[in-house]
Design an enzyme around this catalytic site. Sequence first.
Site, mmCIF file in Angstrom:
data_model
loop_
_atom_site.group_PDB
_atom_site.id
_atom_site.type_symbol
_atom_site.label_atom_id
_atom_site.label_comp_id
_atom_site.label_asym_id
_atom_site.label_seq_id
_atom_site.Cartn_x
_atom_site.Cartn_y
_atom_site.Cartn_z
ATOM 1 N N HIS A 192 0.856 -1.193 0.000
ATOM 2 C CA HIS A 192 0.000 0.000 0.000
ATOM 3 C C HIS A 192 0.884 1.232 0.000
ATOM 4 C CE1 HIS A 192 -3.642 2.334 0.618
ATOM 5 N NE2 HIS A 192 -2.938 3.067 1.465
ATOM 6 N N ASP A 226 -11.007 -6.877 4.577
ATOM 7 C CA ASP A 226 -11.045 -5.498 5.066
ATOM 8 C C ASP A 226 -9.953 -4.713 4.353
ATOM 9 O OD1 ASP A 226 -13.102 -5.978 6.953
ATOM 10 O OD2 ASP A 226 -11.635 -6.855 8.324
ATOM 11 N N LEU A 227 -10.345 -3.921 3.387
ATOM 12 C CA LEU A 227 -9.403 -3.241 2.498
ATOM 13 C C LEU A 227 -8.347 -2.460 3.280
ATOM 14 C CD1 LEU A 227 -8.743 -2.576 -0.485
ATOM 15 C CD2 LEU A 227 -10.215 -0.568 -0.256
ATOM 16 N N ASP A 228 -7.073 -2.746 2.983
ATOM 17 C CA ASP A 228 -5.924 -2.048 3.551
ATOM 18 C C ASP A 228 -5.830 -2.188 5.072
ATOM 19 O OD1 ASP A 228 -5.281 -1.182 0.992
ATOM 20 O OD2 ASP A 228 -6.377 0.700 1.208
ATOM 21 N N GLU A 229 -6.467 -3.212 5.642
ATOM 22 C CA GLU A 229 -6.435 -3.391 7.091
ATOM 23 C C GLU A 229 -5.885 -4.751 7.499
ATOM 24 O OE1 GLU A 229 -10.024 -2.351 9.101
ATOM 25 O OE2 GLU A 229 -10.317 -0.508 7.947
#
Length: 284
Positions: A192, A226-229
Site C-alpha cells: 500500500h 477489510d481493504l488495507d487493514e
Amino acid sequence: MKSEFVLTLSCRERPGILHAVTSFLLGHGCDITEHQQFDDTDNGIVFLRTGFAASDTRVGLGGLRDTFAPVAAEFGMEWQLRDAAHRPRVLVLVSRFDHCLADLLYRWRSDALDAEIVLVVSNHPDLEPLAAAEGVPFEHIPVTVGTKAQAEARLLALVTEHRIDLVVLARYMQVLSDDLCKRLEGRAINIHHSFLPSFAGAKPYHQAHRRGVKLVGATAHYVTADLDEGPIIEQEIIRVDHRAGPGRLVTVGRDAERLALARAVNWHCQGRVLIHGNRTVVFS
C-alpha cells in the site's frame, strides 16, 4: 551434506515448551543454527522460530513432521516445519505501475529473493515486455465489473496450475473479492502506497501533501477482505520537507514501496512471519 529446516510455532505460554523443542531436535541428531523467540506477556502466547540442520540425510521433512506432531499436540501449538532450501513459488499481480515488479524481478534474477517468480498476471498488457525480458510467463486477464468473477476464477486456476505458494500484489489496482481474499488468506501480500493506517484510500500522497507531512511511507501487509487493514508485515519511511510537491512525494514513495514489499516477500518466504489475529510477529 546437511539438510536444513525451519520450525515456526505459537502456543499458550507454559513451562517446558523450549525444552520440548530442543529435546526433539537433539533426539533426531539435529543442530540448532538459528533461534528466535518472542513472549507476548500481555496475551500469554509464545512465538518461536528455530532453524536447524540434520547431519543424517535419512532425516527427512515428512518424518520430522510426523514425529513432531505429538509434541505439538501436547502444547496446543500452531506450527509449520519447512525445508529451508525450498523456494516458494510466487505469482505477481500488477497493473500499469512497473517499479515494484521491476524491483522484485531484479532481486530474483540476482538471487537476492528467496523465492521463484513463476508467473506475472495483469489486468493490462503494458508490463508484458518487462516480464518477457526476464523470461517469466505473463498472462493478461482483463477485469471489468461484468467479468470480475470470471477473472478471479481464472486467477485461482493459475494459482492451482502453477502450484503457487504466494501471491504478491505489486501495485495491482483492483480490489479482490471477499471470497478470493479468504481463499488466499495468509498467502497474499499487498503493498500500500501509504504509511497505514494513515492516509488510506485514494491518492494518499495528495492527502499527505495537503497535511504537510515530513515522512513518506509505504506498508506491506497481508490481504484480507477489510481493504488495507490486513496484518502489517513491514513499513518503510523516507524523510521529506516542505519543498516536496505531490509529484516528488510519489517518486520518493515508490522507493519506500519497493523496499517494504521486497522485505515482506523475503521474510514471508523465509518463514519469518507469524500471523496472530490482525498482527504479525516478524523474526527479521
